[in-house]
Design a protein around this motif. Structure first.
Motif, PDB file in Angstrom:
ATOM      1  N   GLU A  39     -13.335  84.132  55.131  1.00 48.49           N
ATOM      2  CA  GLU A  39     -14.263  84.668  56.118  1.00 48.49           C
ATOM      3  C   GLU A  39     -15.245  83.600  56.590  1.00 48.49           C
ATOM      4  O   GLU A  39     -15.666  83.615  57.751  1.00 48.49           O
ATOM      5  CB  GLU A  39     -15.013  85.864  55.533  1.00 48.49           C
ATOM      6  N   CYS A  45     -15.063  86.134  62.471  1.00 53.94           N
ATOM      7  CA  CYS A  45     -16.131  86.654  61.616  1.00 53.94           C
ATOM      8  C   CYS A  45     -17.491  86.079  62.031  1.00 53.94           C
ATOM      9  O   CYS A  45     -18.519  86.738  61.889  1.00 53.94           O
ATOM     10  CB  CYS A  45     -15.855  86.321  60.150  1.00 53.94           C
ATOM     11  N   TYR A  83     -14.566  93.938  63.164  1.00 53.51           N
ATOM     12  CA  TYR A  83     -15.568  93.121  62.477  1.00 53.51           C
ATOM     13  C   TYR A  83     -15.066  92.728  61.089  1.00 53.51           C
ATOM     14  O   TYR A  83     -15.314  91.623  60.630  1.00 53.51           O
ATOM     15  CB  TYR A  83     -16.894  93.886  62.323  1.00 53.51           C
ATOM     16  N   ARG A  84     -14.356  93.639  60.459  1.00 52.47           N
ATOM     17  CA  ARG A  84     -13.864  93.394  59.110  1.00 52.47           C
ATOM     18  C   ARG A  84     -12.769  92.336  59.137  1.00 52.47           C
ATOM     19  O   ARG A  84     -11.896  92.345  59.992  1.00 52.47           O
ATOM     20  CB  ARG A  84     -13.337  94.709  58.521  1.00 52.47           C
ATOM     21  N   HIS A  85     -12.822  91.419  58.186  1.00 44.90           N
ATOM     22  CA  HIS A  85     -11.847  90.334  58.078  1.00 44.90           C
ATOM     23  C   HIS A  85     -10.566  90.868  57.451  1.00 44.90           C
ATOM     24  O   HIS A  85     -10.504  91.121  56.245  1.00 44.90           O
ATOM     25  CB  HIS A  85     -12.434  89.194  57.233  1.00 44.90           C
ATOM     26  N   GLU A  96     -10.848 102.181  62.594  1.00 44.34           N
ATOM     27  CA  GLU A  96     -10.751 100.854  63.218  1.00 44.34           C
ATOM     28  C   GLU A  96      -9.651 100.826  64.270  1.00 44.34           C
ATOM     29  O   GLU A  96      -9.856 100.323  65.390  1.00 44.34           O
ATOM     30  CB  GLU A  96     -10.483  99.774  62.163  1.00 44.34           C
TER      31      GLU A  96
END
Length: 178
Positions: A39, A45, A83-85, A96
């Motif tokens: 990340e 990110c 947004y989440r890796h 999502e």
């Protein structure tokens, strides 16, 4: 020297226009491409923490965002990123996946309204072997298309022409999104 003495053609026009795209060299060299899948190294990110005008973000959602591609295939080329890796579409939550789909629909509406796009290429390259330039972070491409937009330039000249600066495109899309 007179024309008759210059048989080598030096100094004579060949009738070709030159399009200088020095910004593409960073992409060709792989600059800013993460060296690993962490990340900390991931540009997708880092992007949301930057100011929108600097990062080219045009829309923030709760779970995903829309950003202009720094190395676009066509004018107005957007990417939708969670947004989440995460690397694989199957890793998204239902929420999502739904927000990426909703942002895709909104992006198409905005781009069509602002630029008169006549069609779109939409897709995800899953994994480096499938063509993902940054395979560690999921992103969906939304590429606007127009009749005749891809002519001989990319095929023969291996050159893309973009008629507008990315910052101007970003401002148009961000203002029109609402």
């Amino acid at each position: 020297m007179s024309e008759e003495l210059r048989q080598d053609g030096v100094g004579q026009s060949d009738g070709l226009d030159r399009l200088w795209t020095p910004h593409r060299l960073a992409y060709i060299r792989g600059e800013n491409k993460p060296s690993d899948s962490s990340e900390e190294e991931c540009p997708f990110c880092r992007i949301p923490a930057l100011p929108d005008a600097e990062s080219l973000v045009v829309r923030h959602g709760e779970l995903a965002y829309a950003v202009l591609n720094l190395y676009p295939y066509a004018p107005g080329h957007l990417m939708l990123c969670p947004y989440r890796h995460l690397a694989d579409y199957t890793e998204t939550t239902v929420e999502e996946a739904a927000e990426i789909a909703a942002l895709t629909k909104q992006a198409m509406t905005v781009v069509r309204r602002v630029s008169g796009a006549q069609g779109f290429n939409i897709g995800m390259n899953q994994g480096a072997i499938a063509g993902a330039g940054i395979s560690a972070h999921l992103h969906q491409h939304v590429v606007p298309r127009w009749s005749g937009d891809q002519n001989f330039m990319p095929i023969i000249g291996r050159t893309k022409t973009l008629p507008e600066l990315l910052q101007e495109t970003r401002d148009l899309f961000a203002d029109a999104w609402d």
